[in-house]
Structure formats: structure tokens, C-alpha cells
Design a protein around this motif. Structure first.
Motif, PDB file in Angstrom:
ATOM      1  N   VAL A  88      18.853  15.244   9.504  1.00  0.00           N
ATOM      2  CA  VAL A  88      19.468  13.947   9.816  1.00  0.00           C
ATOM      3  C   VAL A  88      19.262  13.589  11.285  1.00  0.00           C
ATOM      4  N   SER A  89      19.464  14.560  12.188  1.00  0.00           N
ATOM      5  CA  SER A  89      19.262  14.263  13.607  1.00  0.00           C
ATOM      6  C   SER A  89      17.794  13.944  13.887  1.00  0.00           C
ATOM      7  N   GLY A  90      16.870  14.567  13.137  1.00  0.00           N
ATOM      8  CA  GLY A  90      15.453  14.244  13.289  1.00  0.00           C
ATOM      9  C   GLY A  90      15.151  12.814  12.905  1.00  0.00           C
ATOM     10  N   LEU A  91      15.796  12.342  11.840  1.00  0.00           N
ATOM     11  CA  LEU A  91      15.645  10.941  11.439  1.00  0.00           C
ATOM     12  C   LEU A  91      16.106  10.012  12.556  1.00  0.00           C
ATOM     13  N   PHE A  92      17.259  10.317  13.139  1.00  0.00           N
ATOM     14  CA  PHE A  92      17.783   9.472  14.211  1.00  0.00           C
ATOM     15  C   PHE A  92      16.908   9.545  15.460  1.00  0.00           C
ATOM     16  N   SER A  93      16.272  10.678  15.689  1.00  0.00           N
ATOM     17  CA  SER A  93      15.459  10.848  16.891  1.00  0.00           C
ATOM     18  C   SER A  93      14.059  10.271  16.758  1.00  0.00           C
ATOM     19  N   SER A  94      13.665   9.882  15.557  1.00  0.00           N
ATOM     20  CA  SER A  94      12.305   9.378  15.375  1.00  0.00           C
ATOM     21  C   SER A  94      12.290   7.922  14.912  1.00  0.00           C
ATOM     22  N   LEU A  95      12.807   7.647  13.712  1.00  0.00           N
ATOM     23  CA  LEU A  95      12.621   6.322  13.131  1.00  0.00           C
ATOM     24  C   LEU A  95      13.825   5.391  13.204  1.00  0.00           C
ATOM     25  N   VAL A  96      14.997   5.918  13.476  1.00  0.00           N
ATOM     26  CA  VAL A  96      16.177   5.040  13.512  1.00  0.00           C
ATOM     27  C   VAL A  96      16.051   3.918  14.536  1.00  0.00           C
TER      28      VAL A  96
END
Length: 408
Positions: free
Chosen positions: A242-250
Motif C-alpha cells: 500500500v505504501s508503495g502505491l502511495f509512493s509511486s502512482l497516487v
């Protein structure tokens, strides 16, 4: 892989450091740890400027982030456990040098290749620091303060990234140079950080000449301990997805789907996830931290709510989901650090911590790259829905599995 400590060269003893020197060293290490983690998220709000300048889209954004995570994983497998033999300070100093080199590359980056190199070095620095600094904090705190060491380590690992996105967004929005000023300031901050590491007491003595090799992931030897560790590691793998999602595409989701175009607001929204994780670690009741199910429950609920916000184009729903997911990440991470510190062999502490962080950052690579690839073939709504279903299924499976004799 079960830990075969007996087959390795005997590790140096960890020498307790007491008194004022240990207390000062503990807080200096915590401050530098926070600064290094802050540096890892400085680029996140800046992709909005780099993408049109360098001509790349969402998949390249996920690739750049995945290269950062790949550098972190490589560091955990090759370099991080060297501090169990060579000492904590040499590895921390080398990690700061890598962070400084990465920052210099960000300052001169005019193409994707330079951006990839900068992110890779940033990942190397983060990987070495997470395992080594966490081990050092545990040793400087002493056996009687393991809870303090686990809490401070978890706070640095989640609070730093939150401050990084917030600072980068503010510098980009209100600073004189959108993509350079924040890195000049960060580079200046690394100078006192290096001095702080030099004056921090060394806890690994006598030190040995390190032998560079790929370290296989290790697990505790007892079956119940392995079970407990793997549950904690699986939970943090889902949390870091989840944090990876926020750090890349969010950031691109916020601009394109939720129509948030202010860079400072984008940085604040991404930083909110990490800062809520920080608050959850500090303020949550101990029964939430020590229990197996609160963290997955918050994480699954948060993913469901912010995914609903994306589908309905509702910024308030997305923000509410961010709050819930952030709490889940914080609880999962703090519990995992506590379990790992408690189960680790004191003479090989960085080895087991490296395995724990290997689970965590593996959780950012595969889902983030998969999301970037899916974005090329289906729309962002469907791509994020697939990731959401995967994360929810993983977290609920871990939470509902029956214990096998391990204390959970």
C-alpha cells in the motif's frame, strides 16, 4: 531458510554501552535514521515536474520507484548484515555517503537514466540504514528498553517518509526552484548527520574484516518463533504494498482522477499516510500493537475505502481511506519490529532485521510494477482494484489464520 548461525564465522560480541553516551548515541542515531528515510520520499511530489521535462508516463514512474525498492532489497541481501561483523558506524557512514551521491544525482538529473541511478543509490542507502540503524538502536537502548527501541525505530521509518513528501511538496510549491532547492537543503543536512554517526558509540566489538557475500534470508530456529516472525513479516509485506502505491502512482491519481493540482496538497496527501502511521505507532493502545488482527483490519478497511474514493472520484473518501490504511501500516510495522527485535539473536541482530525489511520492500516492488504494467493495458481504476483485492486477501488470510503455538 532457517538460521544456520553455527556454520558461519563466529560473530563479534555486542558490547553494552551504558550511561549518557548510550542515551545521546541512541537519539542521534534516531535523528539520522529519520533524516535518511525522509530523503527516500523527497522525489515523490516532483514526478509531476520531471515527467513532462523528461517525457515519461505512469509506467516509468512505477519503474523509478521499483528501482529504489530494488536497491533497498539488494542492500538488505548484500550489505546490511555486514554491520554484525564490521560494526554499525562504518555501515551507517557508507549509507550516508550513498545518500549524498544520490542527492547530487537528483540535482543534475535531466534524463530518466540519471533519475534511475539516483533512486537506486537512494534505495541502497535506505536498505543499509533500516537494518543497521534499527540494530544499533536496540543495542544502545539496552535489553531493559527494547520497547522504546522498537517504537523509535518504527517512528523513524514511517515519520521520516511522511515529512519527506510534505517538505518536497512545500518546497516545490513555494520555493524558488521546484526540483532543486529541496535537494540542496537535504544535502546540507547530511553533513551534521555524518558527524552525528561518527560520535555515536560503536556497539559491535571486536570488529572483524567483513566478507562480502549474498546473505540468504534467515529465520529463527524454533518453529513457533518462525511462525510468529513470518506472520509479522507477511503483514508488513501487505502494508508496504500500500505504501508503495502511495509512493509511486497516487500523485498522478490525485491530479488526473481527483483533480488535485497543487503540488503541496499532493505531497501532503501522500505524507498523510505515513504521518498517520507514525501517530498510530505512538498513540495506539498496546493491545492493538501486540495483537495480530487490528493492523490487518485497519489496512483492509483503508484499502477498501480509498479504492471506493477513486472509483467515485471522491476526495473525502480517498482521504478517509488514507487515514485507515495509514493506521494499519503503522500498527503492522511497529508490531513487526518488536517481534523481530525480540526473536533476533543478539550477535546476529542485523541478519534477522534484514530479512524482515526484505519482506517489507519486496512488498513494494512486485505490486507497484504490476500496477504500472496493468495501467498500460487497462484503466487505472481496474488496475488499482486488482491491487486492492490482492492486498485485502493477503491481510485477511494472515489475520484469520490459526496460531500454531506461537504467541501472537
Amino acid at each position: 531458510m532457517i538460521d544456520n548461525a553455527a556454520s558461519d564465522v563466529r560473530a563479534p560480541a555486542v558490547t553494552p554501552v551504558g550511561g549518557r553516551r548510550a542515551r545521546v548515541g541512541f537519539w542521534l542515531t534516531a535523528a539520522v535514521y529519520t533524516l535518511v528515510m525522509l530523503g527516500g520520499t523527497l522525489p515523490i511530489p516532483l514526478y509531476a515536474f520531471w515527467a513532462p521535462q523528461m517525457g515519461f508516463g505512469p509506467f516509468t514512474t512505477t519503474l523509478v520507484f521499483a528501482v529504489y525498492a530494488l536497491g533497498t532489497v539488494l542492500a538488505l541481501m548484500v550489505f546490511a548484515s555486514l554491520s554484525d561483523r564490521a560494526g554499525r558506524r562504518p555501515l551507517l557512514s557508507a549509507a550516508l555517503l550513498a545518500a549524498a551521491t544520490s542527492t547530487a544525482l537528483f540535482l543534475v538529473a535531466h534524463d530518466v537514466e540519471t533519475l534511475l541511478a539516483a533512486r537506486f543509490l537512494c534505495g541502497l542507502s535506505t536498505g543499509v540504514f533500516t537494518a543497521t540503524a534499527t540494530a544499533a538502536l536496540g543495542e544502545l537502548a539496552g535489553a531493559e528498553h527494547t520497547r522504546r527501541a522498537s517504537t523509535v525505530s518504527a517512528v523513524a521509518n514511517t515519520g521520516g517518509p511522511g515529512l519527506g513528501t510534505l517538505a518536497a511538496g512545500l518546497f516545490a510549491q513555494y520555493g524558488a526552484d521546484s526540483t532543486h532547492l529541496v535537494f540542496w537543503c537535504y544535502l546540507a543536512g547530511l553533513v551534521p548527520a555524518f558527524l552525528a554517526v561518527l560520535v555515536t558509540p560503536e556497539t559491535v566489538v571486536p570488529r572483524q574484516r567483513p566478507a562480502l557475500s549474498v546473505r540468504r534470508p534467515v529465520l529463527p530456529g524454533r518453529r513457533t518463533a518462525r511462525t510468529e516472525f513470518l506472520r509479522a513479516a507477511t503483514a508488513v509485506l501487505a502494508a508496504f504494498a500500500v505504501s508503495g502505491l502511495f509512493s509511486s502512482l497516487v500523485p498522478s491519481f490525485l491530479r488526473e482522477q481527483l483533480h488535485v493540482h497543487t503540488v503541496a496538497a499532493v505531497g501532503a496527501q501522500v505524507g498523510l499516510l505515513f504521518l498517520v502511521a507514525l501517530v498510530a505507532q505512538v498513540a495506539a493502545p498496546e493491545r492493538w500493537v501486540s495483537g495480530r488482527r487490528p493492523a490487518p483490519a485497519f489496512l483492509a478497511a483503508g484499502v477498501a475505502v480509498f479504492e471506493t474514493g477513486l472509483w467515485t472520484r471522491s476526495l473525502p473518501l480517498f482521504a478517509a481511506g488514507t487515514l485507515l490504511a495509514g493506521a494499519g501500516i503503522g500498527l503492522a510495522f511497529r508490531r513487526g519490529i518488536g517481534v523481530t527485535q525480540r526473536l533476533a539473536d543478539p550477535q546476529r541482530r542485523a541478519d534477522l532485521l534484514s530479512t524482515y525489511f526484505l519482506f517489507a520492500y519486496t512488498g513494494t516492488i512486485v505490486p507497484t510494477l504490476a500496477l504500472g504494467l496493468l495501467d498500460q493495458t487497462v484503466n487505472q481504476d481496474v488496475a488499482t482494484l486488482i491491487l486492492a483485492v490482492t492486498v485485502v486477501a493477503t491481510t485477511l488470510a494472515g489475520a484469520l489464520s490459526r496460531p500454531t503455538g506461537a504467541t501472537a
